[in-house]
Enzyme design. Structure first.
Site, PDB file in Angstrom:
ATOM      1  CB  SER A  12      -0.986   0.009   1.168  1.00  0.00           C
ATOM      2  OG  SER A  12      -0.339   0.239   2.393  1.00  0.00           O
ATOM      3  CG  HIS A 108       9.544   1.237  11.952  1.00  0.00           C
ATOM      4  ND1 HIS A 108       9.605  -0.138  11.768  1.00  0.00           N
ATOM      5  CD2 HIS A 108       9.261   1.430  13.259  1.00  0.00           C
ATOM      6  CE1 HIS A 108       9.383  -0.727  12.931  1.00  0.00           C
ATOM      7  NE2 HIS A 108       9.174   0.195  13.848  1.00  0.00           N
ATOM      8  CG  ASP A 144      13.176  -0.656  11.848  1.00  0.00           C
ATOM      9  OD1 ASP A 144      13.205  -0.589  10.608  1.00  0.00           O
ATOM     10  OD2 ASP A 144      12.524  -1.518  12.453  1.00  0.00           O
TER      11      ASP A 144
HETATM   12  C1  GRF Z   1       3.950  -0.538   6.733  1.00  0.00           C
HETATM   13  O1  GRF Z   1       3.283  -0.380   7.958  1.00  0.00           O
HETATM   14  C2  GRF Z   1       5.371  -0.069   6.831  1.00  0.00           C
HETATM   15  O2  GRF Z   1       5.548   1.013   7.692  1.00  0.00           O
HETATM   16  C3  GRF Z   1       6.069  -1.271   7.379  1.00  0.00           C
HETATM   17  O3  GRF Z   1       5.450  -2.373   6.751  1.00  0.00           O
HETATM   18  C4  GRF Z   1       4.122  -2.004   6.374  1.00  0.00           C
HETATM   19  C5  GRF Z   1       3.996  -2.263   4.912  1.00  0.00           C
HETATM   20  O4  GRF Z   1       2.684  -2.078   4.447  1.00  0.00           O
HETATM   21  N1  GRF Z   1       7.502  -1.198   7.185  1.00  0.00           N
HETATM   22  P1  GRF Z   1       2.381  -2.006   2.890  1.00  0.00           P
HETATM   23  O5  GRF Z   1       2.956  -3.276   2.290  1.00  0.00           O
HETATM   24  O6  GRF Z   1       3.069  -0.772   2.350  1.00  0.00           O
HETATM   25  O7  GRF Z   1       0.903  -1.934   2.764  1.00  0.00           O
END
Ligand code: GRF
Length: 200
Positions: A12, A108, A144
């Protein structure tokens, strides 16, 4: 700036970057999307947007070092100048980062340095913090732990679950990541040690 995205899952954040790019509000050229998961929805989103996408499944290599060597050769072959991690669920090896030669960013879902690693939203709910949020940072060799570019606070509400908090944070992520890329590409970031200052 030729830009690649690495994502392991639903993508997403990748989609938010694609949408911003297609609407002309992300001043980069998205040239490649890679994943460590052959079935990642992120790869399908890239293909739908006409961006070359490729899987680098770990089980096709002797080890992660070899996988990352192949991945890096592909990125260099695509003349990538900026790499965005968007839900890429592996910690890149020091070798990859040292040889990359381009900046690498990550997003993150917590206010780092609180709650690094997996299940950041669950960690926040279980800890009982009143505020969490998200962080866009440069990637270094730690987990991170790289210099912070942007952060935004998201409240944790009574009764929140991991999922409800994750959904509230995700909305902010989709806005914050393109914003951080705009600042970087626009030359608005000044680095002093591990402090990143945003120029007015
Ligand atoms: C997000 O919450 C991002 O911050 C974390 O993993 C998740 C990925 O979500 N690192 P998407 O695949 O971008 O929907």
């Amino acid at each position: 700036m030729k830009t690649a995205v690495l994502a392991s899952g639903r993508g997403s954040n990748l989609q938010a970057l694609i949408d911003a790019w297609q609407s002309g509000s992300l001043p980069v050229n998205l040239v490649a999307v890679g994943s460590d998961q052959s079935e990642a929805q992120a790869l399908k989103r890239a293909e739908a947007a006409g961006i070359p996408a490729k899987a680098f499944p770990l089980n096709a290599y002797p080890d992660q070092l070899a996988q990352e060597e192949d991945l890096l050769a592909w990125l260099h072959g695509n003349e990538v100048e900026l790499l965005l991690l968007a839900g890429y669920m592996r910690v890149l090896k020091a070798d990859f980062i040292q040889k990359a030669g381009f900046p690498i960013l990550n997003i993150h879902p917590s206010l780092l340095p609180a709650f690094p690693g997996l299940h950041a939203q669950r960690q926040a709910v279980e800890y009982g913090v009143r505020y969490s949020g998200c962080t866009v940072h440069f990637v270094d060799e730690g987990l991170d732990s790289g210099p912070i570019i942007l952060q935004e606070v998201v409240p944790v509400l009574p009764g929140d679950t991991e999922d409800s908090l994750a959904a509230r944070i995700l909305e902010v992520e989709h806005r914050l990541y393109p914003e951080a890329v705009r600042l970087l590409v626009g030359g608005k970031l000044e680095r002093r040690g591990r402090q990143i200052w945003v120029k007015k």
